[in-house]
Design an enzyme around this catalytic site. Structure first.
Site, PDB file in Angstrom:
ATOM      1  CE1 TYR A  49      -3.474   2.751   0.758  1.00  0.00           C
ATOM      2  CE2 TYR A  49      -2.209   3.199   2.749  1.00  0.00           C
ATOM      3  CZ  TYR A  49      -3.209   3.551   1.859  1.00  0.00           C
ATOM      4  OH  TYR A  49      -3.930   4.703   2.060  1.00  0.00           O
ATOM      5  CD  GLU A  63      -7.833   8.096   5.763  1.00  0.00           C
ATOM      6  OE1 GLU A  63      -7.742   7.960   7.000  1.00  0.00           O
ATOM      7  OE2 GLU A  63      -6.882   7.869   4.987  1.00  0.00           O
ATOM      8  CD1 TRP A  72      -3.705   2.066   6.026  1.00  0.00           C
ATOM      9  CD2 TRP A  72      -5.741   2.915   6.289  1.00  0.00           C
ATOM     10  NE1 TRP A  72      -4.261   2.234   4.770  1.00  0.00           N
ATOM     11  CE2 TRP A  72      -5.507   2.747   4.909  1.00  0.00           C
ATOM     12  CE3 TRP A  72      -6.973   3.441   6.711  1.00  0.00           C
ATOM     13  CZ2 TRP A  72      -6.453   3.081   3.929  1.00  0.00           C
ATOM     14  CZ3 TRP A  72      -7.925   3.771   5.745  1.00  0.00           C
ATOM     15  CH2 TRP A  72      -7.663   3.597   4.380  1.00  0.00           C
TER      16      TRP A  72
END
Length: 201
Positions: free
Chosen positions: A30, A52, A60
């Site tokens: 990522y 988010e 995350w």
């Protein structure tokens, strides 16, 4: 892997990355291919805002692992489709173990789809968000030099709230700005510094 002088970690491939992206293969991929790259399409930006929002209070990595399930649950984050979700869809999603089953966050994702459509009459989501790009970007040597909010993220948060968006607080919006390349918070010694093309290295 060994720590670099300026705070990054040198991977077995010889490339410098922050510690959060140095070990987990998913986070590393990522970081290397997506994080910090410009997102300038409505659907992509709506997805990032949604994810988010779901990330608030969580890691995350958790959200990224669930991303395929999120995309399936929210129709690939097509705002036109999500805007038509009903209370029955909320209840369906609350039973979906593949996503984060938080009622307020699910409802916010639907609310934000409708707000995204409404913004089309005001220039669209992409132009609206990118209008808050700051005149300069941080230049951190270490993670403790990376800010978590900025004047621009506070202003963006307030502006989106006025347009009917939810779960778009200043910290969440700064994370969005990092993720979509509006600011470059790659460490100065990272191999990804300057890769977005938005900011000079």
């Amino acid at each position: 892997m060994t720590p670099a002088v300026d705070g990054s970690t040198i991977g077995d491939d010889g490339l410098a990355r922050p510690a959060w992206a140095a070990v987990d293969p998913m986070l590393r991929e990522y970081y290397d291919s997506e994080w910090g790259m410009p997102v300038r399409d409505e659907q992509g930006l709506y997805e990032r805002i949604s994810l988010e929002g779901f990330q608030a209070g969580l890691s995350w990595a958790t959200i990224l692992r669930k991303r395929p399930a999120f995309r399936a649950a929210f129709k690939e984050f097509d705002p036109e489709l999500v805007a038509r979700f009903t209370d029955a869809d909320v209840e369906r999603l609350m039973l979906d173990s593949g996503i984060v089953r938080n009622r307020l966050k699910i409802q916010a994702t639907i609310t934000n789809a409708r707000a995204t459509l409404a913004l089309r009459d005001d220039g669209g989501l992409v132009d609206f968000v990118w209008a808050f790009q700051p005149p300069a970007t941080p230049r951190p040597n270490s993670l403790d030099e990376v800010p978590t909010t900025s004047a621009e993220s506070v202003a963006l948060s307030k502006a989106l709230c006025k347009k009917g968006f939810a779960f778009v607080g200043p910290t969440t919006m700064f994370a969005l700005m990092e993720a979509i390349g509006m600011v470059d918070t790659h460490l100065l010694d990272s191999h990804r510094r300057g890769s977005s093309g938005v900011w000079p290295q």
